[in-house]
Design a protein around this motif. Structure first.
Motif, PDB file in Angstrom:
ATOM      1  N   ASN A  11       0.797  -1.228   0.000  1.00 43.06           N
ATOM      2  CA  ASN A  11       0.000   0.000   0.000  1.00 43.06           C
ATOM      3  C   ASN A  11       0.830   1.279   0.000  1.00 43.06           C
ATOM      4  OD1 ASN A  11       0.936  -0.157   2.587  1.00 43.06           O
ATOM      5  ND2 ASN A  11      -1.022   0.267   3.560  1.00 43.06           N
ATOM      6  N   ASP A  12       2.098   1.197   0.300  1.00 40.33           N
ATOM      7  CA  ASP A  12       2.949   2.381   0.317  1.00 40.33           C
ATOM      8  C   ASP A  12       3.388   2.721  -1.109  1.00 40.33           C
ATOM      9  OD1 ASP A  12       4.751   4.373   1.683  1.00 40.33           O
ATOM     10  OD2 ASP A  12       6.260   3.107   0.699  1.00 40.33           O
ATOM     11  N   ALA A  13       3.084   3.944  -1.562  1.00 42.55           N
ATOM     12  CA  ALA A  13       3.381   4.342  -2.944  1.00 42.55           C
ATOM     13  C   ALA A  13       4.862   4.208  -3.267  1.00 42.55           C
ATOM     14  CB  ALA A  13       2.908   5.770  -3.195  1.00 42.55           C
ATOM     15  N   ASN A  14       5.734   4.706  -2.393  1.00 42.30           N
ATOM     16  CA  ASN A  14       7.174   4.594  -2.627  1.00 42.30           C
ATOM     17  C   ASN A  14       7.625   3.144  -2.572  1.00 42.30           C
ATOM     18  OD1 ASN A  14       7.483   7.365  -2.921  1.00 42.30           O
ATOM     19  ND2 ASN A  14       7.804   7.669  -0.733  1.00 42.30           N
ATOM     20  N   GLY A  15       7.035   2.399  -1.639  1.00 40.95           N
ATOM     21  CA  GLY A  15       7.369   0.981  -1.501  1.00 40.95           C
ATOM     22  C   GLY A  15       7.013   0.179  -2.737  1.00 40.95           C
ATOM     23  N   LYS A  16       5.863   0.504  -3.339  1.00 40.83           N
ATOM     24  CA  LYS A  16       5.436  -0.206  -4.551  1.00 40.83           C
ATOM     25  C   LYS A  16       6.466  -0.055  -5.658  1.00 40.83           C
ATOM     26  CE  LYS A  16       1.216   1.565  -4.767  1.00 40.83           C
ATOM     27  NZ  LYS A  16      -0.153   1.855  -5.216  1.00 40.83           N
ATOM     28  N   VAL A  17       6.920   1.163  -5.863  1.00 44.19           N
ATOM     29  CA  VAL A  17       7.891   1.434  -6.923  1.00 44.19           C
ATOM     30  C   VAL A  17       9.209   0.719  -6.620  1.00 44.19           C
ATOM     31  CG1 VAL A  17       9.246   3.234  -8.060  1.00 44.19           C
ATOM     32  CG2 VAL A  17       6.821   3.620  -7.560  1.00 44.19           C
ATOM     33  N   LEU A  18       9.675   0.829  -5.393  1.00 43.48           N
ATOM     34  CA  LEU A  18      10.939   0.215  -4.997  1.00 43.48           C
ATOM     35  C   LEU A  18      10.903  -1.300  -5.151  1.00 43.48           C
ATOM     36  CD1 LEU A  18      13.792   0.546  -3.829  1.00 43.48           C
ATOM     37  CD2 LEU A  18      12.766   0.480  -1.537  1.00 43.48           C
ATOM     38  N   ILE A  19       9.844  -1.917  -4.679  1.00 50.38           N
ATOM     39  CA  ILE A  19       9.725  -3.377  -4.781  1.00 50.38           C
ATOM     40  C   ILE A  19       9.656  -3.803  -6.245  1.00 50.38           C
ATOM     41  CG2 ILE A  19       8.221  -5.362  -4.329  1.00 50.38           C
ATOM     42  CD1 ILE A  19       7.360  -3.885  -1.749  1.00 50.38           C
ATOM     43  N   GLN A  20       8.774  -3.156  -6.996  1.00 50.10           N
ATOM     44  CA  GLN A  20       8.592  -3.532  -8.391  1.00 50.10           C
ATOM     45  C   GLN A  20       9.895  -3.393  -9.177  1.00 50.10           C
ATOM     46  OE1 GLN A  20       5.331  -1.585 -10.342  1.00 50.10           O
ATOM     47  NE2 GLN A  20       5.632  -2.707 -12.235  1.00 50.10           N
ATOM     48  N   PHE A 105       9.552 -12.683   5.153  1.00 50.76           N
ATOM     49  CA  PHE A 105      10.788 -11.916   5.103  1.00 50.76           C
ATOM     50  C   PHE A 105      10.673 -10.668   5.975  1.00 50.76           C
ATOM     51  CE2 PHE A 105      10.944 -14.123   1.016  1.00 50.76           C
ATOM     52  CZ  PHE A 105      12.280 -14.493   0.923  1.00 50.76           C
ATOM     53  N   ILE A 106      11.803 -10.196   6.452  1.00 54.19           N
ATOM     54  CA  ILE A 106      11.874  -8.876   7.077  1.00 54.19           C
ATOM     55  C   ILE A 106      11.998  -7.875   5.933  1.00 54.19           C
ATOM     56  CG2 ILE A 106      13.146  -7.358   8.641  1.00 54.19           C
ATOM     57  CD1 ILE A 106      11.702  -9.805   9.958  1.00 54.19           C
ATOM     58  N   LYS A 107      11.184  -6.838   5.963  1.00 55.51           N
ATOM     59  CA  LYS A 107      11.108  -5.874   4.873  1.00 55.51           C
ATOM     60  C   LYS A 107      12.422  -5.109   4.723  1.00 55.51           C
ATOM     61  CE  LYS A 107       8.207  -2.096   3.228  1.00 55.51           C
ATOM     62  NZ  LYS A 107       6.984  -1.326   3.509  1.00 55.51           N
ATOM     63  N   PRO A 108      13.032  -5.196   3.559  1.00 54.09           N
ATOM     64  CA  PRO A 108      14.247  -4.416   3.303  1.00 54.09           C
ATOM     65  C   PRO A 108      13.909  -2.927   3.202  1.00 54.09           C
ATOM     66  CG  PRO A 108      13.997  -6.202   1.701  1.00 54.09           C
ATOM     67  CD  PRO A 108      12.711  -6.078   2.440  1.00 54.09           C
ATOM     68  N   ASP A 109      14.923  -2.096   3.301  1.00 54.12           N
ATOM     69  CA  ASP A 109      14.683  -0.657   3.197  1.00 54.12           C
ATOM     70  C   ASP A 109      15.378  -0.034   1.988  1.00 54.12           C
ATOM     71  OD1 ASP A 109      17.238  -0.856   4.141  1.00 54.12           O
ATOM     72  OD2 ASP A 109      16.919   0.344   5.934  1.00 54.12           O
ATOM     73  N   ASN A 110      15.911  -0.888   1.107  1.00 58.30           N
ATOM     74  CA  ASN A 110      16.590  -0.347  -0.076  1.00 58.30           C
ATOM     75  C   ASN A 110      16.549  -1.371  -1.217  1.00 58.30           C
ATOM     76  OD1 ASN A 110      18.703  -2.246   0.412  1.00 58.30           O
ATOM     77  ND2 ASN A 110      19.677  -0.809   1.801  1.00 58.30           N
ATOM     78  N   ALA A 111      16.904  -0.912  -2.408  1.00 55.75           N
ATOM     79  CA  ALA A 111      16.855  -1.762  -3.596  1.00 55.75           C
ATOM     80  C   ALA A 111      17.744  -3.004  -3.475  1.00 55.75           C
ATOM     81  CB  ALA A 111      17.213  -0.959  -4.839  1.00 55.75           C
ATOM     82  N   PRO A 112      19.006  -2.877  -3.008  1.00 59.23           N
ATOM     83  CA  PRO A 112      19.814  -4.094  -2.873  1.00 59.23           C
ATOM     84  C   PRO A 112      19.189  -5.123  -1.917  1.00 59.23           C
ATOM     85  CG  PRO A 112      21.232  -2.169  -2.810  1.00 59.23           C
ATOM     86  CD  PRO A 112      19.809  -1.668  -2.764  1.00 59.23           C
ATOM     87  N   GLY A 113      18.523  -4.651  -0.883  1.00 59.80           N
ATOM     88  CA  GLY A 113      17.844  -5.558   0.045  1.00 59.80           C
ATOM     89  C   GLY A 113      16.701  -6.301  -0.630  1.00 59.80           C
ATOM     90  N   TYR A 114      15.909  -5.584  -1.437  1.00 54.70           N
ATOM     91  CA  TYR A 114      14.820  -6.226  -2.168  1.00 54.70           C
ATOM     92  C   TYR A 114      15.349  -7.179  -3.234  1.00 54.70           C
ATOM     93  CZ  TYR A 114      10.990  -3.675  -0.029  1.00 54.70           C
ATOM     94  OH  TYR A 114      10.065  -3.203   0.865  1.00 54.70           O
TER      95      TYR A 114
END
Length: 128
Positions: A11-20, A105-114
């Motif tokens: 549901n987080d707009a920034n999170g959606k972009v980062l994950i995708q 999973f524990i939610k990463p906070d950056n692209a390398p984590g995802y």
């Protein structure tokens, strides 16, 4: 094996972009849709005649609804559901796994984590 199709609930707009972007950048996944919550994910699944993802990734809060729906659906119960959350207390992980999550999973906070999470998920799904 080639790319796996993944459906994401976030549901987080920034999170959606980062994950995708992170999952796509690995070259391991095709992101077929990103839903804002469990209800929208359910609508996507029910309204599409062709959408049958290899895996569903859902934030733990939505994951409860998603897990309940998927694991009780004759059509979709075999689709693995993977959850994630920012909390590492273990209670969300335990609840999700009791409800049928393949992994939490524990939610990463950056692209390398995802990207690392995507690789681990890919390997898990292929049994490597």
């Amino acid at each position: 094996m080639g790319k796996l199709n993944i459906l994401i609930a976030e549901n987080d707009a920034n999170g959606k972009v980062l994950i995708q972007e992170s999952f796509v950048d690995t070259g391991l996944f095709n992101v077929v849709a990103v839903a804002e919550d469990g209800k929208i994910l359910k609508d996507i699944m029910e309204e599409s005649d062709i959408l049958f993802p290899d895996v569903i990734l859902s934030a733990a809060g939505h994951g409860y609804d998603v897990l309940y729906y998927i694991k009780r659906s004759d059509a979709f119960r075999e689709i693995p559901v993977v959850t994630y959350s920012a909390s590492d207390s273990g209670s969300e992980e335990q609840k999700c796994q009791q409800m049928g999550a393949l992994k939490h999973f524990i939610k990463p906070d950056n692209a390398p984590g995802y990207q690392k999470m995507a690789k681990e998920l890919y390997d898990l799904l292929l049994g490597e």
